[in-house]
Design an enzyme around this catalytic site. Sequence first.
Site, mmCIF file in Angstrom:
data_model
loop_
_atom_site.group_PDB
_atom_site.id
_atom_site.type_symbol
_atom_site.label_atom_id
_atom_site.label_comp_id
_atom_site.label_asym_id
_atom_site.label_seq_id
_atom_site.Cartn_x
_atom_site.Cartn_y
_atom_site.Cartn_z
ATOM 1 N N SER A 7 29.942 42.990 38.799
ATOM 2 C CA SER A 7 30.361 42.539 37.467
ATOM 3 C C SER A 7 29.131 42.346 36.602
ATOM 4 O O SER A 7 28.274 41.505 36.896
ATOM 5 C CB SER A 7 31.119 41.212 37.577
ATOM 6 O OG SER A 7 31.125 40.585 36.312
ATOM 7 N N HIS A 32 32.497 46.634 37.218
ATOM 8 C CA HIS A 32 33.462 45.684 36.677
ATOM 9 C C HIS A 32 32.911 45.125 35.364
ATOM 10 O O HIS A 32 31.792 44.608 35.318
ATOM 11 C CB HIS A 32 33.704 44.573 37.696
ATOM 12 C CG HIS A 32 34.783 43.616 37.309
ATOM 13 N ND1 HIS A 32 36.119 43.872 37.506
ATOM 14 C CD2 HIS A 32 34.730 42.390 36.727
ATOM 15 C CE1 HIS A 32 36.840 42.847 37.078
ATOM 16 N NE2 HIS A 32 36.012 41.925 36.590
ATOM 17 N N ASP A 34 33.633 42.626 32.160
ATOM 18 C CA ASP A 34 34.439 41.481 31.734
ATOM 19 C C ASP A 34 34.397 41.308 30.222
ATOM 20 O O ASP A 34 33.364 40.911 29.665
ATOM 21 C CB ASP A 34 33.902 40.201 32.393
ATOM 22 C CG ASP A 34 34.164 40.176 33.879
ATOM 23 O OD1 ASP A 34 35.339 40.243 34.275
ATOM 24 O OD2 ASP A 34 33.187 40.086 34.655
ATOM 25 N N MET A 36 35.730 39.125 27.137
ATOM 26 C CA MET A 36 36.316 37.791 26.873
ATOM 27 C C MET A 36 36.344 37.537 25.376
ATOM 28 O O MET A 36 35.356 37.806 24.684
ATOM 29 C CB MET A 36 35.463 36.707 27.534
ATOM 30 C CG MET A 36 35.290 36.876 29.023
ATOM 31 S SD MET A 36 34.236 35.552 29.646
ATOM 32 C CE MET A 36 34.162 35.980 31.384
ATOM 33 N N HIS A 65 38.044 44.421 32.707
ATOM 34 C CA HIS A 65 38.871 43.230 32.885
ATOM 35 C C HIS A 65 38.998 42.544 31.539
ATOM 36 O O HIS A 65 38.069 41.885 31.083
ATOM 37 C CB HIS A 65 38.185 42.335 33.940
ATOM 38 C CG HIS A 65 38.893 41.064 34.216
ATOM 39 N ND1 HIS A 65 38.306 40.046 34.946
ATOM 40 C CD2 HIS A 65 40.131 40.624 33.885
ATOM 41 C CE1 HIS A 65 39.163 39.039 35.045
ATOM 42 N NE2 HIS A 65 40.271 39.358 34.407
ATOM 43 N N MET A 67 40.001 39.801 29.419
ATOM 44 C CA MET A 67 40.408 38.394 29.327
ATOM 45 C C MET A 67 40.605 38.086 27.849
ATOM 46 O O MET A 67 39.821 37.360 27.220
ATOM 47 C CB MET A 67 39.349 37.503 29.980
ATOM 48 C CG MET A 67 39.430 37.571 31.504
ATOM 49 S SD MET A 67 37.977 36.889 32.301
ATOM 50 C CE MET A 67 36.939 38.331 32.341
ATOM 51 N N MET A 136 42.776 36.779 40.596
ATOM 52 C CA MET A 136 41.643 35.920 40.221
ATOM 53 C C MET A 136 41.477 34.834 41.286
ATOM 54 O O MET A 136 42.421 34.092 41.574
ATOM 55 C CB MET A 136 41.883 35.248 38.865
ATOM 56 C CG MET A 136 41.755 36.155 37.651
ATOM 57 S SD MET A 136 40.190 37.026 37.492
ATOM 58 C CE MET A 136 39.014 35.679 37.357
ATOM 59 N N GLY A 143 31.248 33.312 35.151
ATOM 60 C CA GLY A 143 30.739 33.757 36.437
ATOM 61 C C GLY A 143 30.178 32.568 37.209
ATOM 62 O O GLY A 143 30.070 31.464 36.660
ATOM 63 N N GLY A 144 29.848 32.792 38.466
ATOM 64 C CA GLY A 144 29.149 31.781 39.256
ATOM 65 C C GLY A 144 29.980 30.596 39.699
ATOM 66 O O GLY A 144 29.428 29.547 40.021
ATOM 67 N N ASP A 174 38.576 38.755 42.371
ATOM 68 C CA ASP A 174 37.515 38.524 41.379
ATOM 69 C C ASP A 174 37.205 37.043 41.253
ATOM 70 O O ASP A 174 38.050 36.246 40.826
ATOM 71 C CB ASP A 174 37.990 39.089 40.033
ATOM 72 C CG ASP A 174 36.913 39.024 38.953
ATOM 73 O OD1 ASP A 174 35.758 38.672 39.275
ATOM 74 O OD2 ASP A 174 37.237 39.329 37.791
ATOM 75 N N GLY A 175 35.962 36.698 41.592
ATOM 76 C CA GLY A 175 35.483 35.339 41.376
ATOM 77 C C GLY A 175 35.008 34.663 42.644
ATOM 78 O O GLY A 175 35.762 34.498 43.593
ATOM 79 N N GLY A 176 33.731 34.310 42.655
ATOM 80 C CA GLY A 176 33.189 33.544 43.772
ATOM 81 C C GLY A 176 33.011 34.324 45.061
ATOM 82 O O GLY A 176 32.881 33.730 46.136
ATOM 83 N N GLY A 196 29.624 39.302 40.884
ATOM 84 C CA GLY A 196 28.677 39.238 39.769
ATOM 85 C C GLY A 196 27.379 38.610 40.201
ATOM 86 O O GLY A 196 26.374 39.288 40.449
HETATM 87 O O1 LIG Z 1 36.194 37.718 35.610
HETATM 88 C C1 LIG Z 1 35.213 37.067 35.839
HETATM 89 C C2 LIG Z 1 35.092 35.663 35.310
HETATM 90 O O2 LIG Z 1 36.215 35.339 34.606
HETATM 91 C C3 LIG Z 1 34.067 37.670 36.612
HETATM 92 O O3 LIG Z 1 34.386 39.009 36.953
HETATM 93 C C4 LIG Z 1 33.739 36.905 37.876
HETATM 94 O O4 LIG Z 1 33.633 35.560 37.668
HETATM 95 C C5 LIG Z 1 32.516 37.477 38.569
HETATM 96 O O5 LIG Z 1 31.497 36.553 38.670
HETATM 97 P P1 LIG Z 1 31.048 35.846 40.046
HETATM 98 O O6 LIG Z 1 31.053 36.917 41.100
HETATM 99 O O7 LIG Z 1 29.719 35.314 39.715
HETATM 100 O O8 LIG Z 1 32.073 34.781 40.346
HETATM 101 FE FE LIG Z 2 36.318 39.853 36.041
#
Ligand SMILES: O=C(CO)[C@H](O)[C@H](O)COP(=O)(O)O
Ligand SMILES: [Fe+2]
Length: 219
Positions: A7, A32, A34, A36, A65, A67, A136, A143-144, A174-176, A196
Amino acid sequence: MIQIAPSILSADFNHLGRQISQVEALDVKILHIDVMDGMFVPSISFGMPVIASIRKNTKLFFDVHMMVQDPQRYVEALAKSGADMMTIHAEACHCIADTIQKIHDHNMKCGIAINPDTPISAVESYLQDADMILVMSVQPGFGGQKLIPETLDKITALHRLRQENGWKYLIEVDGGVNADTLESVARTGVDIAVAGTAVFGGDIESNLKKLRGVIADAS
Ligand SMILES: O=C(CO)[C@H](O)[C@H](O)COP(=O)(O)O
Ligand SMILES: [Fe+2]
């Protein structure tokens, strides 16, 4: 084998083109991206001009993606920017079925994303037509964050539903996702894991190697 989709939200925007070339050279196939809007989620990231610009330098599959609120407004512009897949949130509009059709009419693949609190029942009627379901594993917007383990049950259920019904959608998480969480993610039957921070935070090559090592050990 699970694919890692880096990402670019966590990339160094000062060296974005270079970092994208770097992951492409390391055999990444899916990027990927994002988007927003500051409405559907609190943050604003970037939009079509950035996507069109990076499109000129890479053949990677662009998994965008969205958002954003009412994503149907952006189908044409996103297609023009060179996106390969447009993923819309089930929570973001009341016209999912029409938007899936519109996305396909613009020659893009269509993904449907669900937030951590959204049940699979919210997308059940689209499973036949969607090319991907994005689960999600954090609240969207940043991110993070830390992966919410309970969200992984939805992936297992989507995997089972796909097998039972002969449906074709891919499943993305996606995420964490990082070297610590990837082992439990890998057990769910997911196809694509977005990462990401775990790719762009630090040395990209060793990060990818580590993540792929976890996937290989888990399979
Ligand atoms: O959609 C997302 C946040 O809304 C990102 O794709 C996702 O958070 C990737 O970041 P990380 O891998 O650091 O969590
Ligand atoms: Fe994403």
